[in-house]
Design an enzyme around this catalytic site. Structure first.
Site, short mmCIF file in Angstrom:
data_model
loop_
_atom_site.label_atom_id
_atom_site.label_comp_id
_atom_site.label_asym_id
_atom_site.label_seq_id
_atom_site.Cartn_x
_atom_site.Cartn_y
_atom_site.Cartn_z
N PRO A 285 0.82 -1.22 0.00
CA PRO A 285 0.00 0.00 0.00
C PRO A 285 0.85 1.27 0.00
O PRO A 285 0.52 2.25 -0.68
CB PRO A 285 -0.82 -0.12 1.29
N TYR A 286 1.95 1.24 0.75
CA TYR A 286 2.85 2.40 0.80
C TYR A 286 3.47 2.65 -0.57
O TYR A 286 3.49 3.78 -1.06
CB TYR A 286 3.93 2.15 1.84
#
Length: 254
Positions: free
Chosen positions: A158-159
């Site tokens: 996600p990052y």
């Protein structure tokens, strides 16, 4: 005559300004003459930033505690800050969260939470700053991406996705805002010894890995990022837009 990277009179909106690389780069911007509007959600780190600014005699600091995951609340905070300072000349989208675990262990809500803080809050910040930038014919937007976008790190999907989104927005905004005199660039820091490294189970081993991977055989320090930010924020960078500057000691070259 103004010195290179002189930011005298500029107002900088800086999210995530009290943690990681934020504190020292905030002080560096203030030292160049900028008024920094520091937005962060960590009260202890904000207090440390205020104390350090007072210690070095830097008086151009406005601090606002805000939860960037609350986008409507963040808009309200920005509206109040604009009433106080008039306009933001520079926006630095730096705030980020970085949970680490295998992809299959993230829920879609986890992905959305990272996107909300790392990307959507940046959109809200730019939406708040752009009208005055367009009216004045000047603006600098700096998005903080990441070396992780190179694909060498696991368990951060996600990052990494959020940092890729910021690079995409950098290019889209650069094209769209250029006619207004607004430049948009990204900085992708390498591995710096900040709180973000505490997610690694073997910090010493990771530090050795960093030095082995880099062409420059020292750890990065905040001055490396501060100089890059000041460069993009200054008048001298007015013909550079849509670019990503990799500040990583030659780990990833592109």
């Amino acid at each position: 005559m103004a010195l290179p990277q002189d930011l005298e009179g500029r107002v900088v909106l800086y999210t995530g300004a009290a943690g990681g690389l934020g504190l020292q780069t905030t002080l560096a911007l203030m030292g160049r003459g900028a008024t920094v509007v520091a937005v962060d959600n960590d009260q202890a780190k904000v207090a440390a930033l205020e104390a350090e600014a007072a210690r070095v005699g830097a008086g151009r600091l406005i601090v606002s505690l805000a939860d960037l995951s609350d986008l409507d609340g963040f808009r309200t905070v920005l509206k109040a800050l604009l009433e106080q300072v008039g306009a933001f000349d520079v926006v630095i989208n730096n705030a980020a969260i970085y949970p680490s675990r295998p992809f299959e262990d993230y829920s879609i809500q986890d992905h959305q939470a990272v996107q909300r803080v790392n990307v959507d809050a940046a959109i809200v910040a730019v939406q708040a700053a752009l009208p005055a930038m367009r009216e004045r014919g000047f603006g600098r937007i700096i998005n903080i991406s990441s070396i992780t976008l190179s694909g060498q790190w696991a368990n951060l999907s996600p990052y990494v996705a959020s940092k890729g989104a910021l690079v995409g927005l950098t290019r889209a905004w650069a094209r769209e805002f250029g006619p207004y005199g607004v430049t948009v660039n990204a900085i992708a820091p390498g591995a710096f010894p900040t709180d973000a490294e505490k997610i690694h189970p073997d910090p010493d081993g990771y530090a050795r890995h960093v030095l082995d991977s880099q062409a420059v055989k020292r750890r990065g320090h905040v001055g490396d990022i501060a100089h890059a930010i000041a460069f993009f924020a200054a008048d001298e960078a007015g013909f550079i837009t849509g670019q990503t500057l990799h500040v990583n000691g030659g780990w990833v070259m592109s």
